[in-house]
Scaffold this motif. Structure first.
Motif, short mmCIF file in Angstrom:
data_model
loop_
_atom_site.label_atom_id
_atom_site.label_comp_id
_atom_site.label_asym_id
_atom_site.label_seq_id
_atom_site.Cartn_x
_atom_site.Cartn_y
_atom_site.Cartn_z
N ARG A 124 -82.14 -17.15 -26.15
CA ARG A 124 -81.29 -18.34 -26.34
C ARG A 124 -79.94 -17.94 -26.90
NH1 ARG A 124 -83.31 -23.51 -26.18
NH2 ARG A 124 -81.10 -23.99 -26.12
N TYR A 136 -74.85 -19.27 -13.55
CA TYR A 136 -73.61 -19.98 -13.86
C TYR A 136 -73.16 -19.59 -15.26
CZ TYR A 136 -74.96 -23.30 -10.15
OH TYR A 136 -75.32 -23.89 -8.96
N GLN A 187 -70.95 -21.57 -18.38
CA GLN A 187 -70.45 -22.88 -18.76
C GLN A 187 -69.51 -22.73 -19.94
OE1 GLN A 187 -73.44 -25.78 -19.90
NE2 GLN A 187 -72.05 -27.46 -19.46
N LEU A 223 -69.47 -26.04 -14.87
CA LEU A 223 -70.38 -24.99 -14.43
C LEU A 223 -69.71 -24.18 -13.33
CD1 LEU A 223 -73.50 -27.29 -14.06
CD2 LEU A 223 -73.13 -25.64 -15.88
N ARG A 224 -69.57 -22.89 -13.57
CA ARG A 224 -68.94 -22.05 -12.56
C ARG A 224 -69.96 -21.01 -12.07
NH1 ARG A 224 -63.65 -19.70 -15.10
NH2 ARG A 224 -64.97 -19.65 -16.98
N PHE A 261 -75.40 -15.92 -6.63
CA PHE A 261 -76.65 -16.55 -6.28
C PHE A 261 -77.42 -15.64 -5.32
CE2 PHE A 261 -75.78 -18.16 -1.98
CZ PHE A 261 -74.40 -18.12 -1.94
N LEU A 321 -76.17 -20.03 -17.73
CA LEU A 321 -77.28 -20.83 -17.25
C LEU A 321 -77.82 -20.26 -15.95
CD1 LEU A 321 -75.75 -24.36 -17.85
CD2 LEU A 321 -77.76 -23.47 -19.00
N TRP A 330 -78.43 -27.16 0.09
CA TRP A 330 -78.86 -26.92 -1.27
C TRP A 330 -79.74 -28.06 -1.76
CZ3 TRP A 330 -78.15 -22.15 -1.98
CH2 TRP A 330 -77.02 -21.50 -1.47
N ASP A 331 -80.90 -27.68 -2.23
CA ASP A 331 -81.84 -28.64 -2.75
C ASP A 331 -81.61 -28.81 -4.25
OD1 ASP A 331 -85.26 -29.13 -1.65
OD2 ASP A 331 -84.00 -30.35 -2.96
N GLU A 332 -82.38 -29.68 -4.87
CA GLU A 332 -82.30 -29.92 -6.30
C GLU A 332 -82.45 -28.61 -7.06
OE1 GLU A 332 -85.39 -32.52 -7.44
OE2 GLU A 332 -85.17 -32.15 -9.59
N GLN A 333 -81.56 -28.37 -8.02
CA GLN A 333 -81.64 -27.17 -8.83
C GLN A 333 -82.29 -27.48 -10.17
OE1 GLN A 333 -78.05 -24.79 -9.11
NE2 GLN A 333 -77.45 -25.30 -7.01
N PHE A 336 -82.65 -26.02 -13.95
CA PHE A 336 -81.92 -25.12 -14.83
C PHE A 336 -82.79 -24.63 -15.98
CE2 PHE A 336 -77.45 -25.21 -13.56
CZ PHE A 336 -77.45 -26.25 -12.65
N GLY A 337 -82.50 -23.41 -16.42
CA GLY A 337 -83.10 -22.90 -17.63
C GLY A 337 -82.34 -23.41 -18.85
N PRO A 338 -82.82 -23.08 -20.06
CA PRO A 338 -82.22 -23.60 -21.29
C PRO A 338 -80.89 -22.95 -21.64
CG PRO A 338 -84.00 -22.10 -21.81
CD PRO A 338 -84.02 -22.27 -20.32
#
Lengths: 118, 112
Positions: free
Chosen positions: A9, A35, A37, A43-44, A48, A90, A104-107, A109-111
């Motif tokens: 984290r 990404y 942030q 978010l850049r 991928f 991220l 692109w489908d739903e992404q 995200f991790g914490p």
């Protein structure tokens, strides 16, 4: 539930160190993303991957590299960390675009990993 | 190229409505909306594919105008739980422009 986990984290590194950020997803997703942030910049996309050992540059790949040796794991590497790479990182994953929802489908995200380079 | 979101921030009282706009300089194939609550990861809201298509998530809906290369997110009768930063992501139509690019975000604060 889809779970995307990131190895740390919070991380503090020194300038010039090689840094590894790890991301693991447990839903057999083809696509994985990294990404960064930053306040005011959103978010850049850095890099991928749409398959094992496949990678493509995002919008800001300079200073970063990635590795995907297994489908569930996507690593971001900072070869020589610099202070301007201090940021929130991220990771995300998604299915391939076969569900009729575009490329692109739903992404999911991790914490996030908050990296500080001093 | 990142899409441009407006406004950058909005403050609402519970029950009020708001509109968040997302504009792109490129021809779009799809628009994606995500919400990120403070200290949490972004969470998917919806994807819009066709021009003029409207989708909904709770009392949050969105429209997509292909010709104008714009999308709008509508927060209706806002609730405290709507607070967060909303991001739009745009996917281009051309072969070389398929990457999903996110905007800078719009911060929504809903007060009691």
């Amino acid at each position: 539930d889809v779970k995307v986990t990131q190895s740390s984290r919070y991380l503090v590194k020194r300038t010039g160190e090689k840094v590894f950020l790890e991301c693991v997803q447990d839903m057999d997703h083809e696509n994985m993303f990294w990404y960064r942030q930053d306040p005011g910049l959103g978010l850049r996309l850095i890099y991928f991957s749409y398959d094992v050992k496949m990678k493509e540059k995002g919008d800001i790949p300079e200073g970063y590299s990635v590795s995907r040796e297994k489908k569930e794991r996507f690593s971001l590497i900072l070869e020589s960390a610099s202070t301007n790479q201090t940021s929130m990182y991220l990771c995300a994953s998604s299915l391939s675009g076969t569900s009729g929802k575009g490329n692109w489908d739903e992404q999911y995200f991790g914490p996030g990993t908050r990296l500080t380079v001093t | 190229q990142q899409p441009v979101q407006s406004p950058q921030a909005v403050i609402l009282r519970e029950g009020e409505d708001a509109v968040i706009n997302c504009s792109s300089s490129k021809a779009l194939y799809s628009v994606h909306w995500y919400r990120q609550k403070h200290g949490e990861a972004p969470v998917f809201l919806m994807i819009l594919l066709k021009g003029g298509e409207q989708k909904g998530h709770e009392k949050i809906s969105a429209s997509f105008n292909e010709k104008k290369q714009q999308s709008s997110l509508y927060l209706t009768a806002s609730q405290l739980s709507y607070s967060g930063t909303y991001f739009c992501g745009t996917e281009g139509r051309t072969f070389n422009d398929y990457k999903l690019s996110f905007g800078a975000g719009t911060t929504v604060t809903v007060r009691a």
